[in-house]
Write a protein that holds these residues in place. Sequence first.
Motif, PDB file in Angstrom:
ATOM      1  N   UNK A 135      -5.548  -6.703  -8.348  1.00 24.25           N
ATOM      2  CA  UNK A 135      -5.070  -5.758  -7.352  1.00 24.25           C
ATOM      3  C   UNK A 135      -3.471  -5.716  -6.469  1.00 24.25           C
ATOM      4  N   UNK A 136      -3.290  -4.924  -5.884  1.00 23.13           N
ATOM      5  CA  UNK A 136      -2.096  -4.994  -4.884  1.00 23.13           C
ATOM      6  C   UNK A 136      -2.169  -4.157  -3.773  1.00 23.13           C
ATOM      7  N   UNK A 137      -1.900  -5.594  -3.035  1.00 17.08           N
ATOM      8  CA  UNK A 137      -2.580  -5.246  -1.274  1.00 17.08           C
ATOM      9  C   UNK A 137      -1.172  -4.700  -0.430  1.00 17.08           C
ATOM     10  N   UNK A 138      -1.564  -3.380   0.024  1.00 20.12           N
ATOM     11  CA  UNK A 138       0.180  -3.339   0.614  1.00 20.12           C
ATOM     12  C   UNK A 138       0.165  -2.899   1.677  1.00 20.12           C
ATOM     13  N   UNK A 139       0.532  -3.532   2.322  1.00 29.87           N
ATOM     14  CA  UNK A 139       0.247  -4.002   4.120  1.00 29.87           C
ATOM     15  C   UNK A 139       1.263  -2.943   4.583  1.00 29.87           C
TER      16      UNK A 139
END
Length: 836
Positions: A361-365
């Motif tokens: 999972x990559x949570x890109x803000x």
Amino acid sequence: MTRTPNRRLLALALTTALYPAVVLPAMAQATDPAPATSPLASAPAGSFTVSDIRVDGLQRIAAGTVFTYLPVERGDTLDSARAGEAIRALYGTGFFEDVSLYRQGSILVVQVRERPAINRLTLEGNKDIETEQLLVGLNDIGLSEGNTFDRLALDRVTQELTRQYNNRGKYNVEITPEVTELDRNRVDLKINVKEGKAAKIRHVNIVGNDSFEEKDILAGWESRESNWLSWYRRDDQYSREKFSGDLEKLNSYYLDRGYVDVSIDSPQVSISPDRQDMYITAGITEGEKYTVSSVEVTGDTVLPKEQVERLVLVQPEQTFSRRLLEVSSDAITATLGNVGYAFAQVNTIPDIDRENKTVGINLQVVPGPRVNVRHVVFKGNTRTGDEVLRREMRQFEGAWYSQAAIDRSKIRLQGLGYFEEVEVDTQPVPGSNDEVDVVYNLKETTSGSFVFGLGYSQLGGLSAQVQLSQENFLGTGNRMSVQAQRSDYYNSYNFSYVNPYFTDNGMSLGYNLWFRDYDYGEFNTAQYNSENGAAQAVFGIPITETGSITGLFGIDKNTITAFRGQTPESIVDYIDAIGQRTFHAWRGEIGWARNTLNNALTPTRGTSQRLWLEATLPGSTVEYYKIQYNISKYWPLSRWLVLNTRGELGYGDAYQDPVVRNVCYTAGTYEDTNGDGILDTYVPGPDPTEPCETGSPDYVETLTADGLPFFENFYAGGVRSVRGFRDNTLGPREAPFAGSTYLQPVGGAFKTIGSLEMIFPTLFDSPGARVSAFVDFGNVYRDVDAFDASEFRASTGVALLWRSPMGPISISYAYPFQKEDGDEIERLQFTFGGAF
């Protein structure tokens, strides 16, 4: 040169096919003198110059309107192509059913037949869809009173209404339009709707669910097989929108449990031949369960990365869950929204490893620009002043955008009780990417009233009142009330005024003046009369966003009239021990309150608490105190059900030494007033005298006044405490004299009341009407030492609360299931009238 006639012939053919009722223009005028006006098509092919234009057949439409749309003017040369163009233009207006062109010499004659105007539009038989909603839809397609009538539009309406009812599961619906022709080219349009019954879901089947039970999967569906609650929830009525949502829930159910490759295979819906029963089947391919291999937060987090990472609920080695990802994304977005980044986004980028059944999972803000609030706008507040609303705001103009402050402002507006609905909308400022306007759309409700009329309750009987009350006095937010009321057991005159913002920081200040004359014997309590009046000042100080401190100081006077032999002896003895019938008091009160309810009128979540201490100050006739605590908490279980848990505790006692007094009595006598040989009526002797050594008393008695005064006792029973029992009849009871079987409620110094109430907030469309099922329990005790839980009384039943235009109406039917012999039962209880 040879192609031009062919083009003209082609234009004539096309125009004739499109407009068969229209006589097309000829190229030259007929030479015959008769008829004076001839169809243009009867003359040899050719064109002519229009010297004038005349319009025939108009009734409602002005000739100027025709000239506006007609693409031909005086002096123009009219040929077949331009004639076809003119006809199409006039048809395109939608005003005419028929258009013909004629030539009279060099004059162009436009013959029209107008479409009729809709004089009246009515709908009958529609229950599932409100008339107002349907009329808005009809108006959008041009069917409304005053507009021209288009039969094609009527056909579209029939098809659209059928579609809407089909979406609600009503497949037997019949839409029958009726057109009644009137004079002056008008029609009455009536649309008859025969809705029929909604098709019910008889069976729901999930195919391919190997890992989970079908009942667990269907637990959150809105589409269900018929069950005992379907009459209320209507979950057995098929709807295409509901079923689409349920399929999304089915997909989410598996994604939230790690099944990344889940797929839904060709759901099927079938209907019985009589169109009454529906059968639903949804096939599913589950796939394999995935776990989380890694979690990373990237992009511009604005805040320290460690702080943002703490908001992420998904951790490595966990089973993959889309719901946890959404909650984590929402938490990050909300946190950034509270510091001004209104358009912040979190892009979830999964890295699926199907061989190892893992997901990275990559949570890109992506914070976007920091947003400033330009204006806070209120719409719909026709009575309430702008200042009253702005002082409730926690989101300020010119400040950074904060979603938490905006939401809190909405709750504070709802808490005023002035508005039936409060909706908030954030609107970007045109031409700016870092400014927004926050708009609160308000729908005001009754915040005050002038009442001159009658009310009725089982406790007070018939009452007449004149009352002017205003919770939002002149739109200032101040509360004012003037009231005069008379009933079977009391006369009351009251005046109160409160300014909730006496100071800018929210300190409130108010005043109360009242006089009341009670006949408590008619109040289901001990037999005595009371005349009392008071002047009081009240204040409140906010200490937190939801909490406040309140206080009261005042003076009051209470004159008691009691009669030995009619009033319980403990009350008469108390008065005789004090030595006077008028009680003066300097009274003070201090309290704490906390309110987190989401709506002041019809709450569905939150808590309301109040704890307060009331005491008479030294120098009062009797020195005592009362401490009370009330709590009410609303638990939203679903959109259909809200649980309200409520509790009340009260205790009082004297803080002065007991008052002891010797009283000399001249004995009274008992008489037989019924002639049955029983001495059942006490006739008192002269008033007690003092000092005792004078006169010749029949006996001397030492009386003691101790504890909470009888006129401050707590009572229970009735519509506001334990329903199913007559008002004020629970707790200790006493006879007026020895041997009497007539027991009168005297109340007690300790009260404990509880209630569990299941509210059905969506049973009625009106937000002011609510139905509930309840269990009430509690009692009143002489003092704390007398408390015994086995003495609790309890009841269960149903209730209706309605904020009607005439005032609040409360009706309940209760069955007491924990009671004792001698309890006064009253299963049906109600109160009508009174302003709010």
